[in-house]
Design a protein around this motif. Structure first.
Motif, PDB file in Angstrom:
ATOM      1  N   LYS A   6      34.573  41.161  33.277  1.00 32.57           N
ATOM      2  CA  LYS A   6      35.592  40.239  33.525  1.00 32.57           C
ATOM      3  C   LYS A   6      36.922  41.077  33.985  1.00 32.57           C
ATOM      4  CE  LYS A   6      36.255  37.099  30.169  1.00 32.57           C
ATOM      5  NZ  LYS A   6      36.718  36.458  29.004  1.00 32.57           N
ATOM      6  N   ASP A   7      37.196  42.222  33.397  1.00 31.60           N
ATOM      7  CA  ASP A   7      38.086  42.943  34.143  1.00 31.60           C
ATOM      8  C   ASP A   7      37.845  43.558  35.525  1.00 31.60           C
ATOM      9  OD1 ASP A   7      39.519  43.026  31.792  1.00 31.60           O
ATOM     10  OD2 ASP A   7      38.818  45.023  30.972  1.00 31.60           O
TER      11      ASP A   7
ATOM     12  N   ASN B 184      38.839  40.208  37.576  1.00 32.88           N
ATOM     13  CA  ASN B 184      40.259  40.023  37.446  1.00 32.88           C
ATOM     14  C   ASN B 184      40.972  40.822  38.691  1.00 32.88           C
ATOM     15  OD1 ASN B 184      40.249  37.946  35.700  1.00 32.88           O
ATOM     16  ND2 ASN B 184      40.539  39.196  33.933  1.00 32.88           N
TER      17      ASN B 184
ATOM     18  N   ASP C  58      42.724  40.069  42.024  1.00 39.54           N
ATOM     19  CA  ASP C  58      43.932  40.546  42.239  1.00 39.54           C
ATOM     20  C   ASP C  58      44.205  41.150  43.426  1.00 39.54           C
ATOM     21  OD1 ASP C  58      44.753  39.306  39.816  1.00 39.54           O
ATOM     22  OD2 ASP C  58      44.989  41.430  38.708  1.00 39.54           O
TER      23      ASP C  58
END
Length: 142
Positions: free
Chosen positions: A29-30, A33, A37
């Motif tokens: 998930k990081d 993300n 970004d």
């Protein structure tokens, strides 16, 4: 190993495996993300670069049109003054204007003769040089 210890070992391995799976999900998930970004930042940066290019082109066009118009006015008034002066010199105002027109006709003729050997290569090389200068500025991050 006894059966209760073995059961505890299996349960601890299952719990450890579940925790690792949970950590892996959080890491994924990081990464997602961070990737989104990065994509958003990349999009915004390219939008800013495009905006800068468009504004540079627009200001260049406006400057060119202004300089061209002012230069055309100057050339027009110089031509009228020269034609008027030649008319006074020759005692025939029409002949003065005709001489100036002939001078411009001679310039057009010379430009037509030189267009393939001198003018077109000059314009092409100028554009190519400008494109490479722009590319070098983009590479350097300016």
């Amino acid at each position: 190993m006894s059966s209760p210890h073995r059961g505890l070992l299996i349960i601890s391995q299952i719990l450890l495996h579940n925790m690792e799976a949970q950590n892996l999900k959080e890491d994924a998930k990081d990464v997602f993300n961070h990737a989104s970004d990065y994509a958003e930042t990349f999009y915004k940066l390219n939008l800013i670069r495009l905006t800068k290019k468009v504004s540079d082109i627009a200001s260049g066009v406006v400057n060119f049109v202004l300089i061209f118009f002012i230069s055309l006015c100057i050339l027009l008034f110089i031509s009228f003054a020269g034609a008027w002066w030649l008319g006074d010199v020759t005692n025939n105002r029409a002949l003065g204007f005709l001489l100036i027109a002939g001078f411009y006709l001679l310039i057009v003729f010379v430009l037509v003769l030189m267009r393939k050997k001198i003018i077109s290569p000059f314009i092409r090389n100028t554009f190519i040089r400008k494109i490479y200068e722009e590319k070098d500025q983009v590479i350097r991050g300016s």
